[in-house]
Write a protein that holds these residues in place. Structure first.
Motif, PDB file in Angstrom:
ATOM      1  N   GLN A  17       3.427   2.409   7.340  1.00 15.57           N
ATOM      2  CA  GLN A  17       4.146   1.137   7.306  1.00 15.57           C
ATOM      3  C   GLN A  17       3.881   0.406   8.615  1.00 15.57           C
ATOM      4  O   GLN A  17       3.770   1.033   9.680  1.00 15.57           O
ATOM      5  CB  GLN A  17       5.652   1.361   7.158  1.00 15.57           C
ATOM      6  CG  GLN A  17       6.063   1.979   5.838  1.00 15.57           C
ATOM      7  CD  GLN A  17       7.552   2.273   5.801  1.00 15.57           C
ATOM      8  OE1 GLN A  17       8.044   3.090   6.569  1.00 15.57           O
ATOM      9  NE2 GLN A  17       8.278   1.620   4.906  1.00 15.57           N
TER      10      GLN A  17
ATOM     11  N   THR B 267      14.007   4.019   5.068  1.00 13.67           N
ATOM     12  CA  THR B 267      12.808   4.602   5.656  1.00 13.67           C
ATOM     13  C   THR B 267      12.476   5.903   4.939  1.00 13.67           C
ATOM     14  O   THR B 267      13.341   6.522   4.314  1.00 13.67           O
ATOM     15  CB  THR B 267      12.994   4.867   7.161  1.00 13.67           C
ATOM     16  OG1 THR B 267      14.086   5.779   7.339  1.00 13.67           O
ATOM     17  CG2 THR B 267      13.299   3.577   7.912  1.00 13.67           C
TER      18      THR B 267
ATOM     19  N   GLY C 242       1.414   2.294   1.746  1.00 14.00           N
ATOM     20  CA  GLY C 242       1.333   3.312   0.714  1.00 14.00           C
ATOM     21  C   GLY C 242      -0.112   3.682   0.423  1.00 14.00           C
ATOM     22  O   GLY C 242      -0.912   3.934   1.315  1.00 14.00           O
TER      23      GLY C 242
ATOM     24  N   LEU D 101       3.614   7.728   6.938  1.00 13.77           N
ATOM     25  CA  LEU D 101       4.364   8.144   5.759  1.00 13.77           C
ATOM     26  C   LEU D 101       4.155   9.641   5.512  1.00 13.77           C
ATOM     27  O   LEU D 101       3.047  10.151   5.673  1.00 13.77           O
ATOM     28  CB  LEU D 101       3.907   7.363   4.530  1.00 13.77           C
ATOM     29  CG  LEU D 101       4.147   5.856   4.551  1.00 13.77           C
ATOM     30  CD1 LEU D 101       3.621   5.223   3.271  1.00 13.77           C
ATOM     31  CD2 LEU D 101       5.623   5.541   4.722  1.00 13.77           C
TER      32      LEU D 101
ATOM     33  N   THR E  62       4.944  -1.884   3.721  1.00 18.18           N
ATOM     34  CA  THR E  62       4.550  -0.547   3.298  1.00 18.18           C
ATOM     35  C   THR E  62       3.168  -0.607   2.667  1.00 18.18           C
ATOM     36  O   THR E  62       2.970  -1.278   1.648  1.00 18.18           O
ATOM     37  CB  THR E  62       5.565   0.028   2.291  1.00 18.18           C
ATOM     38  OG1 THR E  62       6.856   0.085   2.910  1.00 18.18           O
ATOM     39  CG2 THR E  62       5.160   1.423   1.839  1.00 18.18           C
TER      40      THR E  62
ATOM     41  N   ARG F 211       2.956  -0.609  -2.757  1.00 22.34           N
ATOM     42  CA  ARG F 211       3.038  -1.654  -1.731  1.00 22.34           C
ATOM     43  C   ARG F 211       4.440  -2.259  -1.726  1.00 22.34           C
ATOM     44  O   ARG F 211       5.051  -2.436  -2.772  1.00 22.34           O
ATOM     45  CB  ARG F 211       2.027  -2.764  -2.006  1.00 22.34           C
ATOM     46  CG  ARG F 211       0.586  -2.312  -2.093  1.00 22.34           C
ATOM     47  CD  ARG F 211      -0.289  -3.408  -2.678  1.00 22.34           C
ATOM     48  NE  ARG F 211      -1.651  -2.926  -2.893  1.00 22.34           N
ATOM     49  CZ  ARG F 211      -2.565  -3.549  -3.628  1.00 22.34           C
ATOM     50  NH1 ARG F 211      -2.238  -4.696  -4.245  1.00 22.34           N
ATOM     51  NH2 ARG F 211      -3.768  -3.052  -3.768  1.00 22.34           N
TER      52      ARG F 211
END
Length: 325
Positions: A84, A184, A117, A142, A115, A151
Motif C-alpha cells: 500500500q 489495515t 494488492g 502486505l 492498495t 485494488r
C-alpha cells in the motif's frame, strides 16, 4: 510514488545493526525523483541496517521544495504489487490517478492510501497552484495472505488533538485515544506529531510495536536517540512509552510510524514487493508487456506515457528473515 532508480538494488528485508528491542538512528540518503530536473528526496527506508519498521517498508521525505520554477513532482504511470502507498503532505497539492479509476487530490493533513494488492499503476503530479511541495511518501508491505488483494483507495482527514506539548494527528491505527477508521492488513500506527519550541510529549504506545520517528523539522530526542531533520529514530518492541522532546527554539514536526514486527520474508525491487526472484521477474515482464494485472491510468498528460522497468540485476534476488521474529 515510484522508486525511479535506474538500477535499483536488491533489497533483502532484514536488519543487522539494531535488534528488535534496541534503539538506533537511520540517516537519510538523497535520491532523485524523476528526470534531470527532478526534486531530491531523502530516503530512510529501506537500508541495510533496517529494512522495515512493522510493515512500513519504504520512507521518502521531501521538501520544502519551491516548485514555482516548474521543477515539481511529475511521476508517470508506474506499477506496484504487494503493498500500500501512504501519501501525507505538509504543504502543496498532488494529483493522483490510478488504474482503479481513482482521481484524487493529496492535500496537507489528509491521508491518501492506495492498495496495490495483486497489481495497480498510478501517476502523481504536483498541481499548478502548488508553490511549496513538502511531505512524505510511505509504503506498507502486505502480508502473504493479502498480497493479491483487490485494488483499493482510502481517504481520511484526521482531527488534530492536543497531547501534552504536542498536537497529534493519527492517520493510521490508534495513539493516545486518537484512532483512525482506515483498516489495515497488519497492526500499524501512523501519526504526525507537532511539538512547540522546547516542548515534550510522552506517548503511551503498544509494547508489541516497534516504532520509528521520522524528523521533518526540529532538534529532536526520541527515546534514547538524538535526531536531526531527515533522520529516522528506531525504538524496538517492549516499550510502553515513547518520549519525544524538541530541544530547539522553534516548532518541530515528526512522523511517527509503528507496527508489530513483520514476520515474513520479502523481496523488494523497484516498485514491486514479492516473496521470490521469480515473483519479481514475473511482475517486471508483465509490466513491460502491458499486462492487465496493472491496468492503465486515464488522464495523465506527461511527456512519458509510462515508466519502463529497469533491467533486472545479473543475480538471483533472495529474501532474508527479519530480526527478532
Amino acid at each position: 510514488m515510484s522508486n525511479t532508480d535506474a538500477a535499483p538494488a536488491e533489497v533483502d528485508c532484514a536488519a543487522s545493526r539494531f535488534a528488535a528491542n534496541l534503539h538506533g538512528v537511520l540517516h537519510p540518503r538523497e535520491v532523485p525523483l524523476g528526470g534531470p530536473r527532478a526534486i531530491r528526496v531523502r530516503r530512510t527506508l529501506p537500508q541495510r541496517e533496517r529494512s522495515l519498521i512493522g510493515a512500513w517498508c519504504f520512507a521518502d521525505h521531501y521538501g520544502p521544495h519551491d516548485v514555482r520554477a516548474g521543477s515539481g513532482m511529475d511521476v508517470p504511470p508506474h506499477p506496484h504489487t504487494g503493498l500500500q502507498t501512504v501519501s501525507w503532505l505538509f504543504s502543496g497539492e498532488i494529483e493522483h490517478r490510478d488504474s482503479a479509476g481513482v482521481h484524487a487530490m493529496v492535500r496537507p493533513g489528509e491521508l491518501n492510501l492506495m492498495t496495490a494488492g495483486a497489481g495497480i499503476c498510478h501517476s502523481e503530479v504536483s498541481t499548478a497552484s502548488t508553490t511549496l511541495l513538502h511531505g512524505v511518501q510511505l509504503w506498507v508491505a502486505l502480508p502473504n495472505a493479502d498480497r493479491d488483494a483487490d485494488r483499493d483507495f482510502a481517504h481520511y482527514a484526521p482531527a488534530a488533538r492536543s497531547v501534552g506539548d504536542a498536537v497529534v494527528r493519527v492517520f493510521l491505527g490508534e495513539l493516545d485515544a486518537g484512532r483512525s477508521p482506515v483498516p489495515t492488513f497488519t497492526p500499524l500506527l501512523g501519526a504526525q506529531v507537532d511539538l512547540e519550541a522546547g516542548g515534550e510529549v510522552t506517548l503511551d504506545v503498544d509494547t508489541a510495536f516497534e516504532h520509528g520517528v521520522l524528523v521533518d523539522q526540529g532538534d529532536i530526542v526520541a527515546g534514547e536517540s538524538t535526531l536531526r531533520p531527515g533522520d529516522l529514530g528506531y525504538q524496538g518492541t517492549g516499550h510502553g512509552q515513547l518520549v519525544i522532546t524538541n530541544r530547539g527554539e522553534t516548532a518541530a514536526r515528526v512522523v511517527l510510524l509503528g507496527g508489530t514486527p513483520f514476520a515474513e520474508n520479502l523481496v523488494m525491487w523497484w516498485n514491486f514487493v514479492g516473496r521470490s526472484h521469480s515473483d519479481i521477474a514475473g511482475y517486471r515482464e508483465q509490466w513491460q508487456q502491458h499486462d492487465e494485472r496493472f491496468g492503465s491510468v486515464d488522464g495523465y498528460r506527461g511527456a512519458v506515457a509510462r515508466l519502463p522497468a529497469p533491467p533486472l540485476p545479473n543475480a538471483t534476488l533472495r529474501p532474508r528473515p527479519n530480526p527478532g521474529v
